[in-house]
Design a protein around this motif. Structure first.
Motif, PDB file in Angstrom:
ATOM      1  N   ARG A   1      -6.713  -0.135   5.677  1.00 28.74           N
ATOM      2  CA  ARG A   1      -5.452   0.393   5.138  1.00 28.74           C
ATOM      3  C   ARG A   1      -5.076   1.707   5.830  1.00 28.74           C
ATOM      4  NH1 ARG A   1      -3.975  -3.034   1.374  1.00 28.74           N
ATOM      5  NH2 ARG A   1      -5.497  -4.007   0.034  1.00 28.74           N
TER       6      ARG A   1
ATOM      7  N   LEU B   1      -9.393   5.517  -1.206  1.00 29.40           N
ATOM      8  CA  LEU B   1      -8.613   4.586  -2.014  1.00 29.40           C
ATOM      9  C   LEU B   1      -8.742   5.023  -3.466  1.00 29.40           C
ATOM     10  CD1 LEU B   1      -9.527   1.062  -0.606  1.00 29.40           C
ATOM     11  CD2 LEU B   1      -7.282   2.108  -0.622  1.00 29.40           C
TER      12      LEU B   1
ATOM     13  N   CYS C   1       0.850  -1.180   0.000  1.00 28.79           N
ATOM     14  CA  CYS C   1       0.000   0.000   0.000  1.00 28.79           C
ATOM     15  C   CYS C   1       0.889   1.234   0.000  1.00 28.79           C
ATOM     16  CB  CYS C   1      -0.902  -0.012   1.222  1.00 28.79           C
ATOM     17  SG  CYS C   1      -2.201   1.212   1.186  1.00 28.79           S
TER      18      CYS C   1
END
Length: 132
Positions: free
Chosen positions: A118, A37, A5
């Motif tokens: 994330r 995202l 990521c």
């Protein structure tokens, strides 16, 4: 989870969090990272941080997790209409050379991680520059 990521921090977000820390140089400051995202099937996944929401600049406010939880909900509601979410947390210690992440920052990061897998915790460390 488990995939790579990357995080992109928009200039406006960086400036806002830097000014928050610089305005209160003798205090620990913290805030929320807001973003999304980025679409695409490319690897690694990219999280774009487009804004920050400064929370506090007083050391005695940091352990108030119920307050942070309320703020998280309010920020999610406000930015949700724009397709944004809380994607992380930033923290700057009161001492410039302190590179330890306080336990309360870890707990807030863990709370955000439950809603956004994330999530990132950004520890802001300032260098002291001297000009001769």
């Amino acid at each position: 989870m488990g995939a790579e990521c990357q995080y992109e921090l928009a200039q406006a977000a960086y400036v806002k969090l830097a000014l928050h820390a610089l305005k209160h140089p003798a205090a620990a400051v913290n805030g929320l990272l807001v973003g999304r995202l980025l679409d695409g099937a490319s690897s690694p996944v990219v999280v774009a941080v487009v804004d920050v929401v400064p929370l506090s600049h007083c050391p005695h406010h940091l352990p108030l997790l119920p307050t942070h939880e309320l703020v998280l909900n309010l920020v999610e509601d406000h930015f949700g209409a724009q397709g944004l979410a809380v994607v992380g947390y930033y923290h700057a210690n009161a001492l410039r050379d302190d590179a330890d992440l306080p336990a309360v920052a870890k707990r807030v990061g863990d709370h955000i991680f439950r809603n956004f897998p994330r999530a990132a915790v950004l520890l802001v460390i300032w260098c002291a520059w001297t000009w001769v």
